[in-house]
Scaffold this motif. Sequence first.
Motif, PDB file in Angstrom:
ATOM      1  N   GLY A  25      50.345  15.904  14.329  1.00 18.27           N
ATOM      2  CA  GLY A  25      51.182  16.807  14.955  1.00 18.27           C
ATOM      3  C   GLY A  25      52.681  16.720  14.498  1.00 18.27           C
ATOM      4  O   GLY A  25      53.466  17.219  14.990  1.00 18.27           O
ATOM      5  N   TYR A  26      52.784  15.818  13.456  1.00 16.77           N
ATOM      6  CA  TYR A  26      54.190  15.628  13.137  1.00 16.77           C
ATOM      7  C   TYR A  26      54.796  16.878  12.150  1.00 16.77           C
ATOM      8  O   TYR A  26      55.883  17.111  11.907  1.00 16.77           O
ATOM      9  CB  TYR A  26      54.219  14.349  12.148  1.00 16.77           C
ATOM     10  N   MET A  27      53.725  17.549  11.442  1.00 19.11           N
ATOM     11  CA  MET A  27      54.220  18.460  10.672  1.00 19.11           C
ATOM     12  C   MET A  27      54.777  19.734  11.516  1.00 19.11           C
ATOM     13  O   MET A  27      55.764  20.400  11.229  1.00 19.11           O
ATOM     14  CB  MET A  27      52.950  19.305   9.974  1.00 19.11           C
ATOM     15  N   GLU A  28      54.173  19.976  12.720  1.00 15.98           N
ATOM     16  CA  GLU A  28      54.694  20.709  13.533  1.00 15.98           C
ATOM     17  C   GLU A  28      56.172  20.224  14.165  1.00 15.98           C
ATOM     18  O   GLU A  28      57.033  21.320  14.357  1.00 15.98           O
ATOM     19  CB  GLU A  28      53.753  20.974  14.869  1.00 15.98           C
ATOM     20  N   THR A  29      56.264  19.129  14.377  1.00 16.61           N
ATOM     21  CA  THR A  29      57.577  18.601  14.982  1.00 16.61           C
ATOM     22  C   THR A  29      58.584  18.823  13.944  1.00 16.61           C
ATOM     23  O   THR A  29      59.638  19.232  14.164  1.00 16.61           O
ATOM     24  CB  THR A  29      57.273  17.093  15.104  1.00 16.61           C
ATOM     25  N   ARG A  30      58.514  18.372  12.487  1.00 11.99           N
ATOM     26  CA  ARG A  30      59.110  18.685  11.423  1.00 11.99           C
ATOM     27  C   ARG A  30      59.626  20.054  11.465  1.00 11.99           C
ATOM     28  O   ARG A  30      61.066  20.137  11.452  1.00 11.99           O
ATOM     29  CB  ARG A  30      58.649  18.129  10.200  1.00 11.99           C
ATOM     30  N   ILE A  43      61.085  30.069  18.454  1.00 13.71           N
ATOM     31  CA  ILE A  43      60.847  28.928  18.759  1.00 13.71           C
ATOM     32  C   ILE A  43      59.819  28.879  19.703  1.00 13.71           C
ATOM     33  O   ILE A  43      58.790  28.073  19.689  1.00 13.71           O
ATOM     34  CB  ILE A  43      62.214  28.270  19.107  1.00 13.71           C
ATOM     35  N   ASP A  44      59.855  29.748  21.007  1.00 12.01           N
ATOM     36  CA  ASP A  44      59.275  29.693  21.974  1.00 12.01           C
ATOM     37  C   ASP A  44      57.620  30.079  21.410  1.00 12.01           C
ATOM     38  O   ASP A  44      56.715  29.490  22.051  1.00 12.01           O
ATOM     39  CB  ASP A  44      59.621  30.804  23.160  1.00 12.01           C
ATOM     40  N   ARG A  45      57.663  30.921  20.453  1.00  5.55           N
ATOM     41  CA  ARG A  45      56.360  31.214  20.176  1.00  5.55           C
ATOM     42  C   ARG A  45      55.479  30.023  19.232  1.00  5.55           C
ATOM     43  O   ARG A  45      54.425  29.912  19.465  1.00  5.55           O
ATOM     44  CB  ARG A  45      56.366  32.682  18.993  1.00  5.55           C
ATOM     45  N   GLU A  46      56.437  29.667  18.489  1.00  6.39           N
ATOM     46  CA  GLU A  46      55.908  28.515  17.418  1.00  6.39           C
ATOM     47  C   GLU A  46      55.619  27.313  18.487  1.00  6.39           C
ATOM     48  O   GLU A  46      54.682  26.509  18.176  1.00  6.39           O
ATOM     49  CB  GLU A  46      56.953  28.000  16.675  1.00  6.39           C
ATOM     50  N   VAL A  90      53.578  13.441  21.374  1.00  3.10           N
ATOM     51  CA  VAL A  90      54.094  14.370  20.538  1.00  3.10           C
ATOM     52  C   VAL A  90      54.208  15.746  21.186  1.00  3.10           C
ATOM     53  O   VAL A  90      55.411  16.296  20.844  1.00  3.10           O
ATOM     54  CB  VAL A  90      53.209  14.693  19.184  1.00  3.10           C
ATOM     55  N   MET A  91      53.529  15.882  22.098  1.00  2.00           N
ATOM     56  CA  MET A  91      53.542  17.148  22.913  1.00  2.00           C
ATOM     57  C   MET A  91      55.017  17.059  23.878  1.00  2.00           C
ATOM     58  O   MET A  91      55.416  18.124  23.778  1.00  2.00           O
ATOM     59  CB  MET A  91      52.686  17.146  24.108  1.00  2.00           C
TER      60      MET A  91
END
Lengths: 240, 240
Positions: free
Chosen positions: A127-132, A167-170, A195-196
Motif C-alpha cells: 500500500g506504500y505505492m498508493e501512499t507515495r 484525490i477523492d477518486r484516487e 496504511v488505510m
Amino acid sequence: MSPSNPVLSHHISSQFNEDLQDVHTKFMSMGGLVEQQVANAIHALLDTDANLAMDVQFKDNTVNQLERDIDEGLTLILARRHPAAIDLRMVIAMSKANTDLERIGDEAAKIARIAQNLCEEGESPRGYMETRHIGNQVRVMIHDALDAFARLDVDQALKVVMADGDIDREYQSATRTLMTYMMEDPRHISRVINVMWVLRSLERIGDHSRNISEQVIYMAKGRDVRHTSIEEIEQTVHRK
Amino acid sequence: MSPSNPVLSHHISSQFNEDLQDVHTKFMSMGGLVEQQVANAIHALLDTDANLAMDVQFKDNTVNQLERDIDEGLTLILARRHPAAIDLRMVIAMSKANTDLERIGDEAAKIARIAQNLCEEGESPRGYMETRHIGNQVRVMIHDALDAFARLDVDQALKVVMADGDIDREYQSATRTLMTYMMEDPRHISRVINVMWVLRSLERIGDHSRNISEQVIYMAKGRDVRHTSIEEIEQTVHRK
C-alpha cells in the motif's frame, strides 16, 4: 510576503497595515511549517525513519501555538481597527484557513504516529505505492493553496479545488486495493489498516487545502463558494 | 434562546442586539438540526433504515446552507457594529463553532452513506454494540456542548471536554475489537471496515463537540484554552 499582495499594499504605512502584515506573515510561516510537517510525515513513513516521525509529532506543538497566536492577532485587529470590505474578508479568511492549517498539522502528526509504530514493527507493508502517489499530489495541493493565498490568485485556487476531486477518486480506488490485500493475506490486516488510516489522513489534507483555496476566492471575489458546484466556482473566479 | 444568556440580555433593544440575537438563533437551530442528523444517522445504521439514511444525506444541504447564512450574518455584524469585548468573543466563538457544527453534519452524512450501503447488502455486521455505545455518548456530548453554548455554562463545557478523553479511549478499544473480528473471519473484512469508519466519524464528532465547548470557555472567560491541559482548563473555568 509577496509585495504583489493587493490587499496589503493599499494601506501604505498605516498601523493597520503593520498589524495585518504581522499576522499575515505568521500565517504564511505557519503554512510553510505545516507543508513541511506533511512532507516529513510521509517521508518518515515511506523511509521508516522513526526519528523524523518523532520530530513531526513534537513540532505539532509549534503548529498549535501558531494557531493561537494568529487568532489572537486577528481578534486584536477586529477589536482595534474595525476592518471593512476586503480587509475584513482577509481577516475572516485567515481565521478560517488558520483552523484548516492546524487540522492539516494534526493529520501530519497522526501519520507520523502511525509511521513510528510501523517502524517499530519493521518490514514495510503493502500500500506504500498508493501512499507515495497520493502523498505527492496532496503536498502539491497544500503548496498551491498557500501560494494562491499569498498572491490572492483565484486561478491557482480554482486549480486546487479541482485537484481535490481527483484525490477523492484516487483515495476510493486505493482503499479498494488495500481491501484486496487484506483479503488475500489476513495476517497483515493490522498493518494494512494502518496504511488505510494514512490514506484517510491524506484525503482529509486534500479537503483542508480545498477549504483554504475557497477562502482565497472569498477574499478576492467577496463570494462564499463553499458547498457550491465546480461550475459555480469557475463562474465566480472568471467574473471581472 | 435562553433568556438567561448574559451576553444577549445586556444589550436592551438595540439594533446590535437584534442582529446578534438573529444569528444566535440560527446558530442554535443549526445545532439542533446537526444533533438530530447524528441521532438519525446512527439510528439508520443500527436499524437498517435505508430511507432514514437517505434523508440524512439529503438534509446535509440544509446544514451547509445554514453554515453560509451564519457566517454571512457574523460578517455583517463585524462590518456594521464593531463589537468589542465579550460581544466580539461571541461573534468569534460562533464563527469557529459554526465550522465544527458543519463538520459534525458531514460526519453524520458519512455515517448515513455507510448505513445505506450496509442496508443494501443486508445482514448486520459485528461491531454494532460498540457503535451503539459510543454513539450514545457522542450524542450526549453534542447536546451538552450546545446547551453550554446557549447558557454560557463553563462547568458544562468542562464536562464535555473531559468526556472527550473517555471517547478517545473507548474508540481505541473498539478498534482493537473490530480488528480481532476481521482476523477471525476475513470474509467480513469489508463490512467490518465500514463499521470502523463509522466509529472514526463518531470519534471526530466527539472532537468537534469538545472544540465547541472550548469556545464556550473562551466566550465566558476571555481565554483561549485550545491545546492546553485539562488542569489548565479547569483552572480557567474556576477562576472568578
